[in-house]
Scaffold this active site. Structure first.
Site, short mmCIF file in Angstrom:
data_model
loop_
_atom_site.label_atom_id
_atom_site.label_comp_id
_atom_site.label_asym_id
_atom_site.label_seq_id
_atom_site.Cartn_x
_atom_site.Cartn_y
_atom_site.Cartn_z
N GLY B 69 31.87 64.01 41.97
CA GLY B 69 32.29 63.76 40.50
C GLY B 69 33.10 62.54 40.47
O GLY B 69 33.19 61.92 39.22
N THR B 70 33.67 62.02 41.42
CA THR B 70 34.56 60.94 41.44
C THR B 70 33.58 59.74 41.01
O THR B 70 33.77 58.89 40.49
CB THR B 70 35.27 60.63 42.70
OG1 THR B 70 36.36 61.61 42.75
CG2 THR B 70 35.93 59.20 42.77
N CYS B 323 56.36 65.79 48.09
CA CYS B 323 56.15 66.14 49.58
C CYS B 323 55.09 66.57 50.24
O CYS B 323 54.78 66.49 51.35
CB CYS B 323 57.52 66.93 50.11
SG CYS B 323 57.59 68.49 48.95
#
Lengths: 84, 378
Positions: B69-70, B323
């Protein structure tokens, strides 16, 4: 960025340099009652999440976010006015 | 055990599994070759393209399989940008993108700035994570391309793509739509010149993206081309995976109305249950949203600790807290919305998620969140 007007200096400054989220907001929550209603607490924080999380905390807990300035060493400082 | 992170990757759909083995057996050859094995592979690839086109309601010649998809996003967006370049006219105007796009879009924009000299401008969002199409009036004149996602991958809010497309058309600016978060679950928005989707988010195999280029759009290959059947991608096609992706897409699109209604009701239940826990921000649009996804942030809670505690109880969720990120920076989406970034959990339901799963998550949160807060004295 809001620039607080000079003169209304915070009654309390919290040194949260080096703390990672969520510690600066935890520190703010612990200490907000140390100032009178209408007085300010300033959170000095190197954690990038504080820029979003301090105003969000104010909105969720019913306090007033005053704005961001910098501490003497250039570290961002987020100012909160106790509203209740 | 409940897997509640399908927005990161969905498990392989049974329909994909059903065709994969056969496709691996008969679809391994080079689809360009004229021998029997090549013709079989070609037939499967064309079949996959036809099925995807039908499921997404586009033309088969508008569909290209990419390696992710990228990759589809990079090619779709940058191809429209390159299509805007005119020799001797210098770099085209700025690329306009929303502040809440998947990172593939800003990464492509940064690449365009570095190598094509095209700057980019961000379109801000409201507290729900939605752009205001009226903001485009000042940003679109002189712009090269507009990029607007179909719906937000972190908070579920749908974007007003039709209104953005109308504004883009008015200014002659091509529109790229990243539909990776919603494809298969909801119909594609209309009005795009290029769009992208990702198979592993609808239950297809990973490593299959779908690039859509509208017939007649001025799209030009932004990367080296190939001598294969489709100039919009390069490299040897993964024919079996493309066919499995197509089979999964057909199945999820056919079930989308029923599954979506069930998931949406479960998300409503989750939103209400989480809000009742207190000192929590449930974010994104409660109504005009994708059916399967919800995000919330608990005050004073460490996102990593929360995800770990839930995992220990067999509940798999994602988090946008700093984090939990490799970069140690909070989610750009949550930042752009101005909502709490710590103690964040993103829940994305599977096709078979039940009310019992949702209630198990609520019970676990009711136990874990107060304990984590107590540990820090709040």
């Amino acid at each position: 960025m809001t620039h607080p007007t000079p003169g209304d200096d915070p009654a309390l400054e919290l040194d949260c340099r080096g703390m990672r989220c969520p510690l600066p907001v935890i520190e703010l929550a612990r200490r907000i009652a140390d100032v009178e209603v209408g007085q300010q607490v300033a959170v000095v924080s190197t954690d990038v999440a504080s820029r979003t999380d301090v105003p969000a905390w104010c909105r969720m807990r019913g306090h007033t976010y005053v704005g961001e300035d910098v501490a003497e060493d250039g570290v961002p400082r987020f100012r909160v006015s106790r509203a209740r | 055990m409940a897997y509640l992170d399908t927005a990161s990757s969905a498990p392989l759909h049974p329909a994909a599994r059903a065709v994969l083995d056969d496709a691996l057996r008969s679809g391994w050859a080079d689809p360009r070759r004229l021998h029997g094995a090549g013709r079989s592979a070609r037939l499967l690839l064309d079949n996959a393209r036809a099925v995807v086109a039908d499921a997404l309601d586009v033309r088969p010649d508008e569909v290209t399989f990419t390696s992710s998809g990228t990759d589809a996003t990079h090619r779709g967006l940058l191809g429209l940008l390159v299509g805007r370049r005119r020799p001797g006219h210098g770099a085209p105007g700025p690329l306009v993108l929303t502040a809440v796009e998947h990172s593939a879009v800003p990464h492509a924009a940064a690449w365009a700035e570095r190598w094509l000299g095209t700057p980019s401008t961000e379109l801000g969002v409201d507290r729900l994570g939605r752009v205001r199409p009226e903001d485009l009036a000042t940003l679109l004149p002189g712009a090269s391309v507009l990029a607007v996602q179909s719906a937000n991958h972190e908070v579920g809010t749908r974007q007003p793509v039709a209104a953005c497309a109308a504004a883009a058309r008015e200014h002659g600016v091509p529109l790229f739509v990243d539909a990776c978060a919603s494809a298969g679950r909801e119909p594609l928005p209309t009005g795009w010149d290029a769009a992208a989707a990702s198979a592993h988010k609808w239950g297809g195999p990973a490593g299959v993206g779908v690039l859509l280029v509208r017939h007649g759009a001025r799209w030009r290959a932004p990367f080296p081309v190939d001598d294969r059947s489709d100039e919009r991608a390069s490299g040897f096609e993964n024919v079996p995976a493309a066919l499995a992706a197509a089979a999964a897409l057909r199945a999820v699109v056919d079930d989308a109305a029923v599954v979506g209604a069930r998931q949406s009701a479960l998300v409503d239940r989750l939103r209400a249950g989480v809000a009742a826990l207190g000192d929590v921000e449930v974010v994104g649009d409660p109504v005009d949203r994708m059916p399967h996804l919800v995000t919330f942030s608990f005050l004073y809670v460490d996102g990593e600790a929360l995800v770990t505690e839930l995992d220990r109880r067999g509940l798999a969720v994602a988090s946008g807290s700093a984090c939990t990120a490799s970069t140690l920076t909070p989610s750009r989406v949550l930042e752009a919305m101005g909502v709490l970034t710590h103690g964040n959990v993103r829940v994305s339901l599977a096709e078979d998620t039940t009310e019992a799963d949702v209630d198990a998550l609520l019970a676990a949160l009711a136990e874990v969140v107060p304990r984590l807060r107590a540990e820090v004295g709040l």
